[in-house]
Design a protein around this motif. Sequence first.
Motif, PDB file in Angstrom:
ATOM      1  N   UNK A  32      93.285  37.250  35.649  1.00  0.00           N
ATOM      2  CA  UNK A  32      94.355  38.432  35.500  1.00  0.00           C
ATOM      3  C   UNK A  32      95.589  37.260  34.629  1.00  0.00           C
ATOM      4  N   UNK A  33      95.572  36.147  34.706  1.00  0.00           N
ATOM      5  CA  UNK A  33      96.595  35.408  34.146  1.00  0.00           C
ATOM      6  C   UNK A  33      97.803  35.249  34.898  1.00  0.00           C
ATOM      7  N   UNK A  34      97.912  35.766  36.298  1.00  0.00           N
ATOM      8  CA  UNK A  34      99.100  35.294  36.973  1.00  0.00           C
ATOM      9  C   UNK A  34      99.216  33.709  37.342  1.00  0.00           C
ATOM     10  N   UNK A  35     100.185  33.310  37.831  1.00  0.00           N
ATOM     11  CA  UNK A  35     100.173  31.965  38.236  1.00  0.00           C
ATOM     12  C   UNK A  35     100.407  32.016  39.827  1.00  0.00           C
ATOM     13  N   UNK A  36      99.817  30.818  40.437  1.00  0.00           N
ATOM     14  CA  UNK A  36     100.131  30.683  41.630  1.00  0.00           C
ATOM     15  C   UNK A  36     101.113  30.262  42.096  1.00  0.00           C
ATOM     16  N   UNK A  37     102.149  30.871  43.060  1.00  0.00           N
ATOM     17  CA  UNK A  37     103.620  30.375  43.430  1.00  0.00           C
ATOM     18  C   UNK A  37     103.575  29.573  44.831  1.00  0.00           C
ATOM     19  N   UNK A  38     102.740  30.221  45.635  1.00  0.00           N
ATOM     20  CA  UNK A  38     102.967  29.747  47.008  1.00  0.00           C
ATOM     21  C   UNK A  38     101.503  29.533  47.630  1.00  0.00           C
ATOM     22  N   UNK A  39     100.982  28.509  48.522  1.00  0.00           N
ATOM     23  CA  UNK A  39      99.683  28.563  49.177  1.00  0.00           C
ATOM     24  C   UNK A  39     100.100  27.608  50.277  1.00  0.00           C
ATOM     25  N   UNK A  40     100.374  28.350  51.389  1.00  0.00           N
ATOM     26  CA  UNK A  40     100.853  27.453  52.604  1.00  0.00           C
ATOM     27  C   UNK A  40      99.819  28.139  53.838  1.00  0.00           C
ATOM     28  N   UNK A  41      99.658  27.250  54.726  1.00  0.00           N
ATOM     29  CA  UNK A  41      98.938  27.679  55.928  1.00  0.00           C
ATOM     30  C   UNK A  41      99.929  28.215  56.847  1.00  0.00           C
ATOM     31  N   UNK A  42      99.610  29.352  57.695  1.00  0.00           N
ATOM     32  CA  UNK A  42     100.530  29.860  58.723  1.00  0.00           C
ATOM     33  C   UNK A  42      99.336  30.466  59.698  1.00  0.00           C
ATOM     34  N   UNK A  43     100.029  30.587  60.846  1.00  0.00           N
ATOM     35  CA  UNK A  43      99.071  31.247  61.985  1.00  0.00           C
ATOM     36  C   UNK A  43      97.784  30.463  62.302  1.00  0.00           C
ATOM     37  N   UNK A  44      97.722  29.146  62.262  1.00  0.00           N
ATOM     38  CA  UNK A  44      96.528  28.317  62.686  1.00  0.00           C
ATOM     39  C   UNK A  44      95.584  28.309  61.325  1.00  0.00           C
ATOM     40  N   UNK A  45      94.687  29.380  61.390  1.00  0.00           N
ATOM     41  CA  UNK A  45      93.630  29.543  60.405  1.00  0.00           C
ATOM     42  C   UNK A  45      94.015  30.078  59.215  1.00  0.00           C
ATOM     43  N   UNK A  46      94.863  30.513  58.965  1.00  0.00           N
ATOM     44  CA  UNK A  46      95.216  31.548  57.817  1.00  0.00           C
ATOM     45  C   UNK A  46      96.228  30.875  56.626  1.00  0.00           C
ATOM     46  N   UNK A  47      96.052  31.564  55.511  1.00  0.00           N
ATOM     47  CA  UNK A  47      96.824  30.914  54.652  1.00  0.00           C
ATOM     48  C   UNK A  47      97.669  32.157  53.845  1.00  0.00           C
ATOM     49  N   UNK A  48      98.923  31.725  53.406  1.00  0.00           N
ATOM     50  CA  UNK A  48      99.757  32.604  52.728  1.00  0.00           C
ATOM     51  C   UNK A  48     100.001  32.384  51.167  1.00  0.00           C
ATOM     52  N   UNK A  49      99.310  33.142  50.557  1.00  0.00           N
ATOM     53  CA  UNK A  49      99.231  33.069  48.954  1.00  0.00           C
ATOM     54  C   UNK A  49      99.932  33.685  48.211  1.00  0.00           C
TER      55      UNK A  49
END
Length: 130
Positions: A32-49
Amino acid sequence: MPATKTRVDKIATCIVPVADVDGAIEFYTQKLGLEKRIDVPFGGEYRWVEVGPEGAETTVALAPPPEGKPVGGRETGISLYTKDIDGYHAELKADGVDVDDEVSRMGGPVPPLFWLRDPEGNTLMVVGDA
């Protein structure tokens, strides 16, 4: 004096629950051509992207669903805008993205549009200039 008590200043983030975060990142950025802005772990095993168009304030979060909730096959309500809807449609189609066969032109006030589906079956709309 406005009658509303709303203190909302902008639409910040739309959320698309996904099972395969890495696959979603690849699709939303590479296809789609979007850019990744954030990619951080949260809640142990999850990621917020979060991904978004370059320079845009509003982003799309690609996050795991709440526990026990299904993913995929959602009507996201997200609408992307492009100045060149025919070119973008052709590019996505050539890249193997699941898009409508053609751009719909219903006439004003509805802009030209088409629908696309991500690899998990979540649907987004793309609109262009009328």
